[in-house]
Design a protein around this motif. Structure first.
Motif, PDB file in Angstrom:
ATOM      1  N   PRO A  26       0.842  -1.203   0.000  1.00  0.00           N
ATOM      2  CA  PRO A  26       0.000   0.000   0.000  1.00  0.00           C
ATOM      3  C   PRO A  26       0.877   1.254   0.000  1.00  0.00           C
ATOM      4  CG  PRO A  26      -0.618  -1.496   1.807  1.00  0.00           C
ATOM      5  CD  PRO A  26       0.647  -2.029   1.213  1.00  0.00           C
ATOM      6  N   GLU A  27       0.400   2.295  -0.668  1.00  0.00           N
ATOM      7  CA  GLU A  27       1.175   3.545  -0.748  1.00  0.00           C
ATOM      8  C   GLU A  27       1.539   4.075   0.634  1.00  0.00           C
ATOM      9  OE1 GLU A  27       2.919   5.499  -2.941  1.00  0.00           O
ATOM     10  OE2 GLU A  27       2.580   3.649  -4.059  1.00  0.00           O
ATOM     11  N   ASN A  28       0.614   3.938   1.571  1.00  0.00           N
ATOM     12  CA  ASN A  28       0.896   4.485   2.907  1.00  0.00           C
ATOM     13  C   ASN A  28       1.934   3.688   3.682  1.00  0.00           C
ATOM     14  OD1 ASN A  28      -0.324   6.909   3.128  1.00  0.00           O
ATOM     15  ND2 ASN A  28      -2.296   6.064   3.833  1.00  0.00           N
ATOM     16  N   TYR A  29       1.996   2.395   3.395  1.00  0.00           N
ATOM     17  CA  TYR A  29       3.032   1.545   4.008  1.00  0.00           C
ATOM     18  C   TYR A  29       4.392   2.061   3.547  1.00  0.00           C
ATOM     19  CZ  TYR A  29       5.640  -2.896   4.820  1.00  0.00           C
ATOM     20  OH  TYR A  29       6.550  -3.855   5.222  1.00  0.00           O
ATOM     21  N   LYS A  30       4.472   2.312   2.230  1.00  0.00           N
ATOM     22  CA  LYS A  30       5.716   2.810   1.645  1.00  0.00           C
ATOM     23  C   LYS A  30       6.072   4.183   2.242  1.00  0.00           C
ATOM     24  CE  LYS A  30       6.406   2.083  -2.851  1.00  0.00           C
ATOM     25  NZ  LYS A  30       6.321   2.263  -4.309  1.00  0.00           N
ATOM     26  N   ILE A  34       9.370   5.106   4.433  1.00  0.00           N
ATOM     27  CA  ILE A  34      10.360   6.112   4.001  1.00  0.00           C
ATOM     28  C   ILE A  34      10.550   7.140   5.119  1.00  0.00           C
ATOM     29  CG2 ILE A  34      10.786   8.029   2.388  1.00  0.00           C
ATOM     30  CD1 ILE A  34       9.486   6.323   0.191  1.00  0.00           C
ATOM     31  N   ARG A  35       9.468   7.563   5.734  1.00  0.00           N
ATOM     32  CA  ARG A  35       9.549   8.531   6.839  1.00  0.00           C
ATOM     33  C   ARG A  35      10.420   7.968   7.965  1.00  0.00           C
ATOM     34  NH1 ARG A  35       7.368   9.057  11.800  1.00  0.00           N
ATOM     35  NH2 ARG A  35       6.305   7.068  11.584  1.00  0.00           N
ATOM     36  N   MET A  36      10.097   6.751   8.371  1.00  0.00           N
ATOM     37  CA  MET A  36      10.762   6.202   9.544  1.00  0.00           C
ATOM     38  C   MET A  36      12.220   5.826   9.263  1.00  0.00           C
ATOM     39  SD  MET A  36       9.042   3.325  11.822  1.00  0.00           S
ATOM     40  CE  MET A  36      10.026   2.284  12.857  1.00  0.00           C
ATOM     41  N   ILE A  37      12.463   5.163   8.118  1.00  0.00           N
ATOM     42  CA  ILE A  37      13.838   4.729   7.827  1.00  0.00           C
ATOM     43  C   ILE A  37      14.728   5.948   7.594  1.00  0.00           C
ATOM     44  CG2 ILE A  37      15.317   3.367   6.288  1.00  0.00           C
ATOM     45  CD1 ILE A  37      12.867   1.613   5.631  1.00  0.00           C
ATOM     46  N   THR A 101      17.887  20.840   4.878  1.00  0.00           N
ATOM     47  CA  THR A 101      17.026  22.027   4.880  1.00  0.00           C
ATOM     48  C   THR A 101      16.157  22.070   6.142  1.00  0.00           C
ATOM     49  OG1 THR A 101      15.398  20.804   3.598  1.00  0.00           O
ATOM     50  CG2 THR A 101      16.878  22.234   2.354  1.00  0.00           C
ATOM     51  N   GLY A 102      16.377  21.111   7.048  1.00  0.00           N
ATOM     52  CA  GLY A 102      15.650  21.136   8.325  1.00  0.00           C
ATOM     53  C   GLY A 102      14.227  20.615   8.223  1.00  0.00           C
ATOM     54  N   LYS A 103      13.859  20.012   7.063  1.00  0.00           N
ATOM     55  CA  LYS A 103      12.484  19.500   6.924  1.00  0.00           C
ATOM     56  C   LYS A 103      12.331  18.149   7.623  1.00  0.00           C
ATOM     57  CE  LYS A 103      11.707  21.342   2.371  1.00  0.00           C
ATOM     58  NZ  LYS A 103      12.218  20.790   1.117  1.00  0.00           N
ATOM     59  N   ALA A 104      13.424  17.381   7.656  1.00  0.00           N
ATOM     60  CA  ALA A 104      13.319  16.020   8.198  1.00  0.00           C
ATOM     61  C   ALA A 104      13.613  16.021   9.690  1.00  0.00           C
ATOM     62  CB  ALA A 104      14.310  15.118   7.485  1.00  0.00           C
ATOM     63  N   LYS A 105      13.002  15.072  10.373  1.00  0.00           N
ATOM     64  CA  LYS A 105      13.320  14.902  11.800  1.00  0.00           C
ATOM     65  C   LYS A 105      14.474  13.919  11.944  1.00  0.00           C
ATOM     66  CE  LYS A 105       8.885  15.772  14.022  1.00  0.00           C
ATOM     67  NZ  LYS A 105       7.907  15.896  12.928  1.00  0.00           N
ATOM     68  N   PRO A 205       0.609   9.365  16.797  1.00  0.00           N
ATOM     69  CA  PRO A 205      -0.295   9.218  15.649  1.00  0.00           C
ATOM     70  C   PRO A 205       0.116   8.124  14.654  1.00  0.00           C
ATOM     71  CG  PRO A 205       1.021  11.229  15.460  1.00  0.00           C
ATOM     72  CD  PRO A 205       1.274  10.662  16.823  1.00  0.00           C
ATOM     73  N   ASN A 206       1.412   7.784  14.599  1.00  0.00           N
ATOM     74  CA  ASN A 206       1.847   6.816  13.576  1.00  0.00           C
ATOM     75  C   ASN A 206       1.765   5.361  14.028  1.00  0.00           C
ATOM     76  OD1 ASN A 206       2.838   8.776  11.507  1.00  0.00           O
ATOM     77  ND2 ASN A 206       4.141   9.393  13.216  1.00  0.00           N
ATOM     78  N   SER A 207       1.642   5.161  15.353  1.00  0.00           N
ATOM     79  CA  SER A 207       1.740   3.789  15.874  1.00  0.00           C
ATOM     80  C   SER A 207       0.682   2.845  15.304  1.00  0.00           C
ATOM     81  CB  SER A 207       1.649   3.786  17.399  1.00  0.00           C
ATOM     82  OG  SER A 207       2.901   4.107  17.923  1.00  0.00           O
ATOM     83  N   ALA A 208      -0.567   3.319  15.181  1.00  0.00           N
ATOM     84  CA  ALA A 208      -1.638   2.402  14.772  1.00  0.00           C
ATOM     85  C   ALA A 208      -1.295   1.741  13.435  1.00  0.00           C
ATOM     86  CB  ALA A 208      -2.957   3.158  14.689  1.00  0.00           C
ATOM     87  N   ASP A 209      -0.911   2.557  12.438  1.00  0.00           N
ATOM     88  CA  ASP A 209      -0.559   1.989  11.127  1.00  0.00           C
ATOM     89  C   ASP A 209       0.667   1.084  11.230  1.00  0.00           C
ATOM     90  OD1 ASP A 209      -2.542   3.036   9.644  1.00  0.00           O
ATOM     91  OD2 ASP A 209      -1.369   4.716   8.816  1.00  0.00           O
ATOM     92  N   LEU A 210       1.683   1.565  11.954  1.00  0.00           N
ATOM     93  CA  LEU A 210       2.937   0.801  11.999  1.00  0.00           C
ATOM     94  C   LEU A 210       2.762  -0.539  12.697  1.00  0.00           C
ATOM     95  CD1 LEU A 210       5.423   3.741  12.720  1.00  0.00           C
ATOM     96  CD2 LEU A 210       5.198   2.467  10.598  1.00  0.00           C
TER      97      LEU A 210
END
Ligand code: BYC
Length: 311
Positions: A26-30, A34-37, A101-105, A205-210
């Motif tokens: 699923p697109e959201n899995y991807k 990407i966000r987490m890795i 650019t400071g966008k990523a955590k 907020p991200n835990s449920a999906d993960l």
């Protein structure tokens, strides 16, 4: 067609099988991966800075070589993780741009300063200790390239953790001044280390999906509790006091109860207002700019090689 692919994906997850880069997902899995890795990769790279700061001031050759090896390992972890993120179709340059650019955590913990030599012990003991607690879980996660990267990373982190505790232990058992330095480092690193696990479960907020997708197999609070339960006896063995007056063994729960975490501080740090956010970003930007000639030379060499092969 998509419904069928989704069914195969769900079945794989249910059987505990890995999802591989060429599999349908699923697109959201991807997106979540990407966000987490990428945040994880950035954390390894920025995470070199607080310790790198002490390489030239290590008190002995033995300590210097251990610290050099550790910092070098962190760079390697960052590189594996950027590669793992790239298997999801994103470019490394784009990820680096998000960091610069400071966008990523990246992990909140690396926005705190390393003020004395005992901090090097505290980072290995507490920060790597917290990271392993989280990463041994991630090694069992559903995405193949990420989970496999975790296996080697955890082995190296385990060495990092042990060298940190050994350093703290030798200072805690050393002179009065050394013991005070070890206690001071514990006082400053304890709370930021337990914040590393992320916000409490009811504010995550991200835990449920993960969790649904088996990327995360345990919650932020569960891992935090396990880390506290494991680390408090280590502090006691070293003769150090964990800076939490509400910390108390709860025999009924079989866990330590602990005090209130300052979540305002955590959210302020991840928004960019921690003690070292600006300094960390400036240092990374400078390193990136200073390294431009290396990238250009590598590209020129690759182009030359291609020409030779073509001729
Ligand atoms: N710092 O919904 P939540 C190392 C963000 S380095 C900053 O719970 P999730 C080492 C979170 O991203 C290893 N931000 O998120 C290196 C989200 O924001 P966005 C570091 C944090 O993903 C050198 C929002 O808060 N380990 O070991 O379900 C020297 C809400 O959170 C933090 C990793 O990177 C934080 N601490 O769970 C020494 C592990 N926590 O993206 C040592 C990989 C949360 O929605 N990451 N946020 O804007 C993870 O396991 C998970 O992403 C987390 C957070 C447990 C950290």
């Amino acid at each position: 067609m998509e419904a069928n692919q989704e069914k195969i994906f769900e079945e794989k997850l249910a059987k505990g099988l890995k999802i591989e880069p060429k599999d349908w997902m699923p697109e959201n899995y991807k997106k979540q991966l990407i966000r987490m890795i990428s945040q994880h990769a950035h954390s390894e790279i920025v995470g070199m800075l607080p310790e790198g700061n002490w390489i030239t001031r290590a008190p002995s050759l033995r300590r210097k070589s251990i610290l050099l090896a550790k910092v070098q390992d962190e760079a390697g972890h960052g590189l594996y993780l950027y590669s793992a993120a790239e298997t999801l179709g994103i470019d490394r340059e784009e990820l680096l741009d998000q960091l610069l650019t400071g966008k990523a955590k990246y992990s909140s913990i690396f926005n705190y300063p390393s003020l004395n030599w005992a901090d090097i012990g505290a980072i290995g003991w507490l920060v790597d200790g917290a990271a392993i607690m989280n990463q041994t879980m991630l090694a069992r996660g559903s995405y193949g390239p990420y989970s496999r990267a975790m296996i080697r990373i955890c082995k190296e982190e385990s060495f990092h953790n042990r060298q940190g505790y050994e350093l703290i232990l030798s200072m805690a058992k050393g002179t009065k001044e050394q013991k005070e330095m070890a206690q001071d480092a514990l006082n400053r690193w304890w709370w930021p280390s337990i914040m590393m696990f992320g916000p409490p479960d009811d504010m995550s907020p991200n835990s449920a999906d993960l969790v649904k997708w088996r990327v995360k197999l345990e919650s932020n609070d569960e891992l935090r509790q396990r880390f506290i339960d494991r680390t408090v006896p280590q502090a006691e063995f070293a003769g150090l006091v964990v800076p939490d007056k509400d910390l108390k063994w709860n025999a009924e729960r079989g866990h330590y109860d602990y005090g209130k975490i300052n979540w305002d501080e955590f959210f302020s740090v991840i928004k960019g207002n921690g003690p070292c956010n600006i300094e960390r970003l400036n240092t990374r930007q400078k390193a990136h700019n200073d390294g431009a000639w290396v990238r250009e030379a590598a590209m020129a060499y690759a182009a030359k090689q291609r020409k030779t092969v073509a001729a």
